[in-house]
Each structure stands twice: as structure tokens, then as C-alpha cells.
Design a protein around this motif. Structure first.
Motif, PDB file in Angstrom:
ATOM      1  N   THR A  46       0.830  -1.201   0.000  1.00 58.29           N
ATOM      2  CA  THR A  46       0.000   0.000   0.000  1.00 58.29           C
ATOM      3  C   THR A  46       0.862   1.247   0.000  1.00 58.29           C
ATOM      4  OG1 THR A  46      -1.714  -1.182   1.224  1.00 58.29           O
ATOM      5  CG2 THR A  46      -1.857   1.213   1.173  1.00 58.29           C
ATOM      6  N   GLN A  47       1.911   1.258   0.839  1.00 58.34           N
ATOM      7  CA  GLN A  47       2.820   2.400   0.862  1.00 58.34           C
ATOM      8  C   GLN A  47       3.528   2.544  -0.482  1.00 58.34           C
ATOM      9  OE1 GLN A  47       5.481   2.287   4.200  1.00 58.34           O
ATOM     10  NE2 GLN A  47       3.844   2.456   5.705  1.00 58.34           N
ATOM     11  N   ALA A  48       3.890   1.420  -1.099  1.00 65.59           N
ATOM     12  CA  ALA A  48       4.530   1.479  -2.416  1.00 65.59           C
ATOM     13  C   ALA A  48       3.563   2.043  -3.457  1.00 65.59           C
ATOM     14  CB  ALA A  48       5.009   0.091  -2.830  1.00 65.59           C
ATOM     15  N   ALA A  49       2.288   1.662  -3.378  1.00 65.71           N
ATOM     16  CA  ALA A  49       1.282   2.177  -4.301  1.00 65.71           C
ATOM     17  C   ALA A  49       1.114   3.681  -4.125  1.00 65.71           C
ATOM     18  CB  ALA A  49      -0.053   1.461  -4.081  1.00 65.71           C
ATOM     19  N   LEU A  50       1.119   4.131  -2.883  1.00 66.59           N
ATOM     20  CA  LEU A  50       1.018   5.569  -2.625  1.00 66.59           C
ATOM     21  C   LEU A  50       2.216   6.307  -3.207  1.00 66.59           C
ATOM     22  CD1 LEU A  50      -0.278   5.586   1.056  1.00 66.59           C
ATOM     23  CD2 LEU A  50      -1.499   6.442  -0.950  1.00 66.59           C
ATOM     24  N   LEU A  51       3.401   5.743  -3.016  1.00 66.07           N
ATOM     25  CA  LEU A  51       4.604   6.380  -3.549  1.00 66.07           C
ATOM     26  C   LEU A  51       4.543   6.439  -5.077  1.00 66.07           C
ATOM     27  CD1 LEU A  51       8.187   5.948  -2.241  1.00 66.07           C
ATOM     28  CD2 LEU A  51       7.755   5.809  -4.692  1.00 66.07           C
ATOM     29  N   ALA A  52       4.047   5.356  -5.695  1.00 62.72           N
ATOM     30  CA  ALA A  52       3.920   5.334  -7.153  1.00 62.72           C
ATOM     31  C   ALA A  52       3.004   6.456  -7.623  1.00 62.72           C
ATOM     32  CB  ALA A  52       3.377   3.981  -7.609  1.00 62.72           C
ATOM     33  N   ARG A  53       1.915   6.641  -6.906  1.00 65.52           N
ATOM     34  CA  ARG A  53       0.974   7.697  -7.288  1.00 65.52           C
ATOM     35  C   ARG A  53       1.577   9.083  -7.059  1.00 65.52           C
ATOM     36  NH1 ARG A  53      -4.386   6.127  -7.959  1.00 65.52           N
ATOM     37  NH2 ARG A  53      -4.770   3.905  -7.641  1.00 65.52           N
ATOM     38  N   GLU A  54       2.340   9.208  -5.977  1.00 67.31           N
ATOM     39  CA  GLU A  54       3.003  10.495  -5.705  1.00 67.31           C
ATOM     40  C   GLU A  54       3.934  10.873  -6.852  1.00 67.31           C
ATOM     41  OE1 GLU A  54       4.917   9.939  -1.972  1.00 67.31           O
ATOM     42  OE2 GLU A  54       3.080  10.146  -0.806  1.00 67.31           O
ATOM     43  N   ALA A  55       4.555   9.849  -7.460  1.00 68.26           N
ATOM     44  CA  ALA A  55       5.513  10.096  -8.537  1.00 68.26           C
ATOM     45  C   ALA A  55       4.845  10.188  -9.903  1.00 68.26           C
ATOM     46  CB  ALA A  55       6.553   8.994  -8.551  1.00 68.26           C
ATOM     47  N   GLY A  56       3.518  10.035  -9.934  1.00 65.80           N
ATOM     48  CA  GLY A  56       2.811  10.140 -11.212  1.00 65.80           C
ATOM     49  C   GLY A  56       2.648   8.843 -11.928  1.00 65.80           C
ATOM     50  N   LEU A  57       2.982   7.706 -11.293  1.00 61.00           N
ATOM     51  CA  LEU A  57       2.758   6.399 -11.900  1.00 61.00           C
ATOM     52  C   LEU A  57       1.346   5.938 -11.551  1.00 61.00           C
ATOM     53  CD1 LEU A  57       6.104   4.589 -11.045  1.00 61.00           C
ATOM     54  CD2 LEU A  57       5.535   5.879 -13.097  1.00 61.00           C
ATOM     55  N   GLY A  58       0.831   4.987 -12.308  1.00 59.07           N
ATOM     56  CA  GLY A  58      -0.477   4.459 -11.978  1.00 59.07           C
ATOM     57  C   GLY A  58      -1.393   4.473 -13.175  1.00 59.07           C
ATOM     58  N   PRO A  59      -2.718   4.322 -12.938  1.00 56.94           N
ATOM     59  CA  PRO A  59      -3.642   4.103 -14.053  1.00 56.94           C
ATOM     60  C   PRO A  59      -3.796   5.277 -15.009  1.00 56.94           C
ATOM     61  CG  PRO A  59      -4.837   4.470 -12.002  1.00 56.94           C
ATOM     62  CD  PRO A  59      -3.377   4.302 -11.657  1.00 56.94           C
ATOM     63  N   ASP A  60      -3.439   6.484 -14.541  1.00 59.45           N
ATOM     64  CA  ASP A  60      -3.663   7.650 -15.405  1.00 59.45           C
ATOM     65  C   ASP A  60      -2.389   8.187 -16.045  1.00 59.45           C
ATOM     66  OD1 ASP A  60      -6.377   7.646 -14.739  1.00 59.45           O
ATOM     67  OD2 ASP A  60      -5.960   8.696 -12.861  1.00 59.45           O
ATOM     68  N   ARG A  61      -1.283   7.441 -15.886  1.00 57.97           N
ATOM     69  CA  ARG A  61      -0.020   7.956 -16.432  1.00 57.97           C
ATOM     70  C   ARG A  61      -0.083   7.986 -17.951  1.00 57.97           C
ATOM     71  NH1 ARG A  61       6.060   5.571 -16.300  1.00 57.97           N
ATOM     72  NH2 ARG A  61       5.066   3.922 -17.476  1.00 57.97           N
TER      73      ARG A  61
END
Length: 213
Positions: free
Chosen positions: A198-213
Motif C-alpha cells: 500500500t505504501q509502495a502504491a502511494l509512492l507510485a501515485r506520488e511520482a505520477g505512476l499508476g492508471p492515469d499515467r
């Protein structure tokens, strides 16, 4: 059988959650606690698989309780309970080691399913709510610096974590075995200093990674 500990300073809330959870044949409520200190003691005593943790409690609050529980040997999965998905406590709970959060207004059938999802090792976090929470965090440069140390494949795995995908879904998407994905996730947690996916997912989103990249 999935063992669940319910923590809330409102006894009526605990009773309501116990009634819902006890209706499922595969879930067992092994205890209740009414503040953070009691929650830690109850965790040691009853060894639950999943904890439903209220955040706003007098004395030891839910965030401090999560931090203490995460330091226990083989800690359970903790889901933060909140009234509003913009609760400022939620982000603190996720960074403390909670694997996701549930609104107290979650329909009973959804609650049962989400507890099972958490017990299976997955993140319980809506994309919309995660985006709003991360807008408050403001750690984008730090997150991007951390991700800069990763290989291309590790970034792909992290992007999938940010999208909320399970190991099985990541394996299919990247044409890898599930065991290989588990290895990547474990290494990512170490490299990024994250306590859980979960923390890794949050970090990914903070960096702009994820479903909307």
C-alpha cells in the motif's frame, strides 16, 4: 477462517461491525478494543488476521496503535476505519502501515468482501480517494528521486501496484510468473523503504505512476 479484531471507541460501532462480520461463515470476530492501547494488547492476545482500526480515539489514537502493531512479529493486516474519505488521519494511517481504509458507511456485503481482499494480501484503497489524499501529501520530488534508482522492470511493477493490481494481475500484464512478481514486489519494498505494498502504491501515485499515467 479469517480472524478479525474490531477497534473503535464507540461500542455501538463495534457491536454493529461484529454483527455484520459474524454473518459470514468464513469470518470470525476474535475480539473488540476501544482505544489504541487496548488494540495492541488485543492483537497480541487474539492474533487476528485483519484489524478494523478506528483512527480518532482518545488516549492512544489509531495511527499510533498501527505503528506499534506493525512492530510486532508477523503483524496482521490493518484497515483504517473512517467516517470521511478525506479524513486527514487516513494518510497518516497508510504511512504508518495500514493496508487501506474503509468508510464506516460501507455497505455490509462490500465490507465483508473488502476484509477478505485485505486478508488475501491486497490493497483496499479506491483510486479516487487515493488521488485526493495524495494531493495533500506533496512529496512528488522525493518519490521521483526514489523511483530513479529502479530498473525499468521494477518501475513497471511499481506502476501496476499504483494501479491497485494484484500479483496475479501484474503477472498476466507483464508476462511473468506470479512467483517472479512476488520477488519484484519484495525487492521494491526494500529499495523504497516501504512497509507494505500500500505504501509502495502511494509512492507510485506520488511520482505520477499508476492508471492515469
Amino acid at each position: 477462517m479469517i480472524k478479525v479484531l474490531v477497534v473503535d471507541d464507540e461500542r455501538m460501532v463495534c457491536a454493529h461491525l461484529r454483527t455484520i462480520l459474524s454473518s459470514a461463515p468464513d469470518l470470525e470476530v476474535v475480539g473488540e478494543a476501544y482505544d489504541g492501547a487496548d488494540a495492541v494488547e488485543a492483537t497480541v492476545r487474539s492474533r487476528p488476521d485483519v484489524i478494523l482500526m478506528d483512527l480518532r480515539m482518545p488516549g492512544v489514537d489509531g495511527i499510533r496503535a498501527i505503528e506499534r502493531i506493525r512492530r510486532l512479529p508477523a503483524p496482521p493486516r490493518v484497515l483504517a476505519l473512517t467516517t470521511f474519505d478525506l479524513d486527514e488521519y487516513v494518510l497518516g494511517a497508510l504511512h504508518a502501515g495500514a493496508v487501506g481504509f474503509l468508510l464506516k458507511s460501507t455497505p455490509p456485503e462490500d465490507l465483508l468482501d473488502l476484509v477478505r481482499v485485505a486478508a488475501a494480501g491486497h490493497t483496499v484503497l479506491s483510486s479516487a480517494a487515493a488521488g485526493r489524499l495524495l494531493a495533500q501529501a506533496g512529496n512528488v520530488p522525493q518519490a521521483r528521486d526514489l523511483i530513479g534508482s529502479l530498473t525499468d522492470r521494477e518501475v513497471e511493477v511499481l506502476e501496476s501496484l499504483g494501479a491497485g493490481r494484484s500479483n496475479q494481475q501484474i503477472a498476466r500484464r507483464l508476462h511473468l510468473s506470479e512467483a517472479t512478481v512476488k520477488g519484484y514486489v519484495s525487492r521494491l519494498l526494500v529499495k523504497l523503504g516501504c512497509a507494505n505494498r500500500t505504501q509502495a502504491a502511494l509512492l507510485a501515485r506520488e511520482a505520477g505512476l499508476g492508471p492515469d499515467r
